[in-house]
Design an enzyme around this catalytic site. Structure first.
Site, PDB file in Angstrom:
ATOM      1  N   LYS A 180       0.858  -1.176   0.000  1.00  0.00           N
ATOM      2  CA  LYS A 180       0.000   0.000   0.000  1.00  0.00           C
ATOM      3  C   LYS A 180       0.904   1.239   0.000  1.00  0.00           C
ATOM      4  CE  LYS A 180      -2.721   3.391   1.505  1.00  0.00           C
ATOM      5  NZ  LYS A 180      -2.168   4.777   1.600  1.00  0.00           N
ATOM      6  N   GLU A 255       9.012   1.676  11.512  1.00  0.00           N
ATOM      7  CA  GLU A 255      10.075   2.689  11.436  1.00  0.00           C
ATOM      8  C   GLU A 255       9.387   4.041  11.411  1.00  0.00           C
ATOM      9  OE1 GLU A 255      11.941   5.566  10.369  1.00  0.00           O
ATOM     10  OE2 GLU A 255      12.284   4.692   8.399  1.00  0.00           O
ATOM     11  N   CYS A 288      13.711  10.885   7.265  1.00  0.00           N
ATOM     12  CA  CYS A 288      13.473  10.493   8.652  1.00  0.00           C
ATOM     13  C   CYS A 288      14.760  10.483   9.467  1.00  0.00           C
ATOM     14  CB  CYS A 288      12.798   9.131   8.713  1.00  0.00           C
ATOM     15  SG  CYS A 288      13.749   7.793   7.943  1.00  0.00           S
ATOM     16  N   GLU A 383       9.098  16.120  15.414  1.00  0.00           N
ATOM     17  CA  GLU A 383       9.579  16.010  14.037  1.00  0.00           C
ATOM     18  C   GLU A 383       8.806  16.949  13.122  1.00  0.00           C
ATOM     19  OE1 GLU A 383      10.937  12.322  11.278  1.00  0.00           O
ATOM     20  OE2 GLU A 383       8.860  12.246  11.957  1.00  0.00           O
TER      21      GLU A 383
END
Length: 486
Positions: A180, A255, A288, A383
């Site tokens: 996906k 993750e 990331c 973040e």
């Protein structure tokens, strides 16, 4: 809705790929290019029905694929890699148009890495073994059994590379896959389905379903026939996936990004440290692993900042298809709004913008460095996922480590120092899945990859990937237990 769209001269099918066939949906969603905001096409918008169909196809294909020899699985994965290499230019153009990352990076590094993902795990499969060992004369033999249908949910910042980082080991392990892709960058996943089919991957072994996670995600992650789920994305989404998977005790690999530090000590090569720092603007800050928090020893902070500002001023921001561009657009107007909201709240709270601190237009955010930020402030703790960096100072090694570890994340850390003993001392104390010393973003597929704390659950890479995608089995055999049939 047309079944195909043309992007940069490349034809891309807009439908799902389920059970070896293209499947349309009643609804669609617009895929928008971050370069200029243009609509590239209307993609099939999957929901529970498509999710169920894809898992059913993966389940039906699983027994035969799991029984396929290691050598044959490896051969097909190498054939997929061959297909990727033949289409590097096409994949690069489509990926850049779809997600806004630099075309030169796709051509020279990212898309070739896609082929390498398949080749690496194909080769690792053929040498995957654990030496037999004895327990009181009994032989122990470790083996890796395919686990079953696997749902892989991938992000938009490096769509094809990060998708194949999951797809390749899952297929090598003997699992079937439902992929996906992120709705903001679905196009190269569709092309991957074509390449895999051309390489001879049997129908149903790889399925690709498109759509919004809120509409299709739960049907995938809560399905009782799914035996593995791997996800790269945000912490809130990961929590929803974990809740959804809990009912079936489906193993997860997560993750989840980070808020990684770059520690610069006074004994570091400052030119190197500045190069590492400016590199954090890569992919418009949508990485990331990026070291978005600069922690610089007080005695060199002023000089470091001066050199950083000079180096950052040489970066060119613009159309990612231009060879001279260093920083492209952010993925979506919503992401740009999120980035700017972070920055404006930080400025209102007393932060100072050394550079940037504002949008350039509806697609681009100016590279930003903020100082005068408190350790407990939102801009330091959360973040941003954009070209926004912060700078704080420290006076002792102990303070540097404390500041570095003082977030809820633990994905990576980067360290600049000229003292080998300090490097060893500090890295042992840092909470991170990966630590780079005087370098950045050097990654080998045989190394473990993942995060600590809220940066993730589990490790993938090399044998760690097979440990996740397989049911690892130990067979213990007694000595002299055989009847003589001779």
């Amino acid at each position: 809705m047309p079944d195909n769209i043309v992007v940069g001269g490349v034809s891309v099918d807009t439908r799902h790929w389920i059970g070896g066939e293209r499947v349309a949906s009643d609804d669609t969603f617009a895929d928008v290019s971050p370069i200029d905001g243009s609509v590239l096409g209307e993609m099939a918008r999957g929901g529970p029905a498509e999710a169920v169909a894809a898992v059913a196809a993966a389940k039906a294909a699983f027994p035969a694929w799991a029984a396929t020899s290691r050598a044959e699985r490896a051969r097909i994965l190498h054939a997929i890699a061959d297909g990727v290499e033949k289409r590097i230019e096409e994949l690069s153009i489509v990926e850049t148009t779809d997600n806004g990352a630099l075309l030169r990076s796709h051509r020279r590094g990212v898309i070739p890495r896609v082929a390498h993902n398949f080749r690496f795990f194909a080769d690792w499969l053929l040498k995957l073994e654990h030496e037999d060992f004895e327990t009181r004369g009994h032989r122990n033999h470790v083996s890796w059994d395919p686990a079953g249908p696997s749902v892989l949910i991938t992000p938009w910042n490096a769509p094809l590379m990060l998708a194949t980082w999951k797809v390749a080991p899952a297929l090598a392990a003997g699992n079937t896959v439902v992929l996906k892709p992120a709705e903001w960058s679905p196009l190269t996943a569709s092309l991957l389905a074509d390449i895999a089919a051309e390489a001879g991957l049997p129908a149903g072994v790889l399925n690709v379903v498109q759509g919004y996670g809120s509409e299709i995600g739960d049907a995938l992650t809560s399905h009782p026939d799914v035996r593995r789920i791997s996800f790269t994305g945000s912490v809130p989404t990961a929590k929803r996936i974990a809740e959804s998977a809990a009912g079936n005790l489906t193993p997860l690999s997560l993750e989840l990004g980070g808020k990684s530090p770059l520690l610069v000590f006074a004994d570091a090569d400052l030119d190197l440290a500045v190069d590492l720092a400016v590199e954090q603007y890569d992919n418009a800050g949508q990485v990331c692993l990026a070291a978005t928090r600069f922690l610089v020893e007080e005695s060199v902070a002023e000089e470091f900042t001066r050199r950083f500002v000079e180096k950052a001023a040489t970066l060119t921001q613009g159309d990612p298809r231009d060879e001279t561009t260093d920083i492209g657009p952010n993925i979506h107007p919503r992401q740009l709004e999120k980035i700017d909201a972070f920055v404006q709240r930080a400025l209102a709270a007393g932060a100072r913008a050394v550079i940037g601190g504002h949008r350039k237009d509806t697609q681009y955010y100016a590279p930003t460095l903020l100082t005068d930020v408190a350790q407990d402030s939102e801009i330091v703790q959360e973040e941003v996922f954009g070209p926004v960096l912060t700078l704080q100072t420290f006076s002792t090694e102990e303070e540097a480590v404390r500041l570095a570890n003082d977030t809820r994340f633990g994905l990576a850390a980067t360290l600049a120092t000229g003292d080998a003993e300090r490097a060893e001392r500090v890295t042992e104390q840092l909470v991170a899945g990966t630590v780079w010393v005087n370098c950045f973003f050097v990654r080998d597929l045989q190394a473990p990859f993942g995060g600590s704390r809220h940066s993730g659950v589990g490790r993938e890479g090399g044998t760690w990937s097979f440990d996740f995608y397989c049911d690892v089995k130990n067979t213990v055999t007694a000595p002299n237990g055989w009847k003589n049939h001779g």
